[in-house]
Design a protein around this motif. Structure first.
Motif, PDB file in Angstrom:
ATOM      1  N   PHE A  58       0.830  -1.203   0.000  1.00 44.73           N
ATOM      2  CA  PHE A  58       0.000   0.000   0.000  1.00 44.73           C
ATOM      3  C   PHE A  58       0.869   1.260   0.000  1.00 44.73           C
ATOM      4  CE2 PHE A  58      -2.421   3.326   2.208  1.00 44.73           C
ATOM      5  CZ  PHE A  58      -3.501   3.423   1.338  1.00 44.73           C
TER       6      PHE A  58
ATOM      7  N   ALA B 156       2.202   1.713  -3.517  1.00 38.95           N
ATOM      8  CA  ALA B 156       1.177   2.187  -4.453  1.00 38.95           C
ATOM      9  C   ALA B 156       0.815   3.643  -4.169  1.00 38.95           C
ATOM     10  CB  ALA B 156      -0.063   1.309  -4.364  1.00 38.95           C
TER      11      ALA B 156
ATOM     12  N   GLU C 200      -0.748   5.982  -7.580  1.00 45.22           N
ATOM     13  CA  GLU C 200      -1.661   5.198  -8.418  1.00 45.22           C
ATOM     14  C   GLU C 200      -3.075   5.528  -7.988  1.00 45.22           C
ATOM     15  OE1 GLU C 200      -0.914   1.078  -8.906  1.00 45.22           O
ATOM     16  OE2 GLU C 200       1.255   1.340  -8.846  1.00 45.22           O
TER      17      GLU C 200
ATOM     18  N   ILE D  62      -5.940   1.992  -6.611  1.00 39.69           N
ATOM     19  CA  ILE D  62      -4.920   1.056  -6.142  1.00 39.69           C
ATOM     20  C   ILE D  62      -5.358  -0.356  -6.523  1.00 39.69           C
ATOM     21  CG2 ILE D  62      -3.773   0.119  -4.106  1.00 39.69           C
ATOM     22  CD1 ILE D  62      -4.015   2.855  -2.834  1.00 39.69           C
TER      23      ILE D  62
END
Length: 115
Positions: free
Chosen positions: A41, A44, A49, A52
């Motif tokens: 996490f 990302a 992003e 996700i």
């Protein structure tokens, strides 16, 4: 008085041992999965992003299960022995380094076989 001795080791059946190993593997998988999902996490989120992808969390959980399996293999190969002269910290530090090296080595071996 009973005919049984009080200092005899408890005998476990195969089913009980398998259940204990399964519970240990599940606990390690949840522990590693929490860390790997948090790292995924973070990666990302730092790459910004927008949606996700959930696939990275599935991969993190799969990797956690593999690491848990390797950790259990390392514990079987090198059981923890606390040396009273070194103390618990010294003994656990050395064992932790050995477990870390075994898990890293098996992960690299698994990654090399996979490619």
């Amino acid at each position: 008085m009973n005919g049984t001795s009080s200092n005899s080791a408890p005998t476990h059946t195969f089913k009980q041992k398998a259940k204990e190993e399964f519970v240990k593997a599940f606990q390690l998988t949840v522990y590693f999965g929490t860390w790997f999902c948090a790292i995924a996490f973070l990666g990302a989120a730092s790459l910004d992003e927008s949606p996700i992808p959930l696939s990275i969390f599935g991969f993190a959980l799969f990797k956690a299960a593999i690491c848990a399996k390797f950790m259990l293999l390392a514990q079987v190969a090198f059981p923890i022995k606390v040396n009273k002269t070194d103390g618990i910290v010294g003994s656990l530090f050395l064992e932790s380094v050995i477990y870390l090296l075994v898990v890293l080595g098996l992960n690299y071996l698994e990654a090399g076989v996979q490619d």
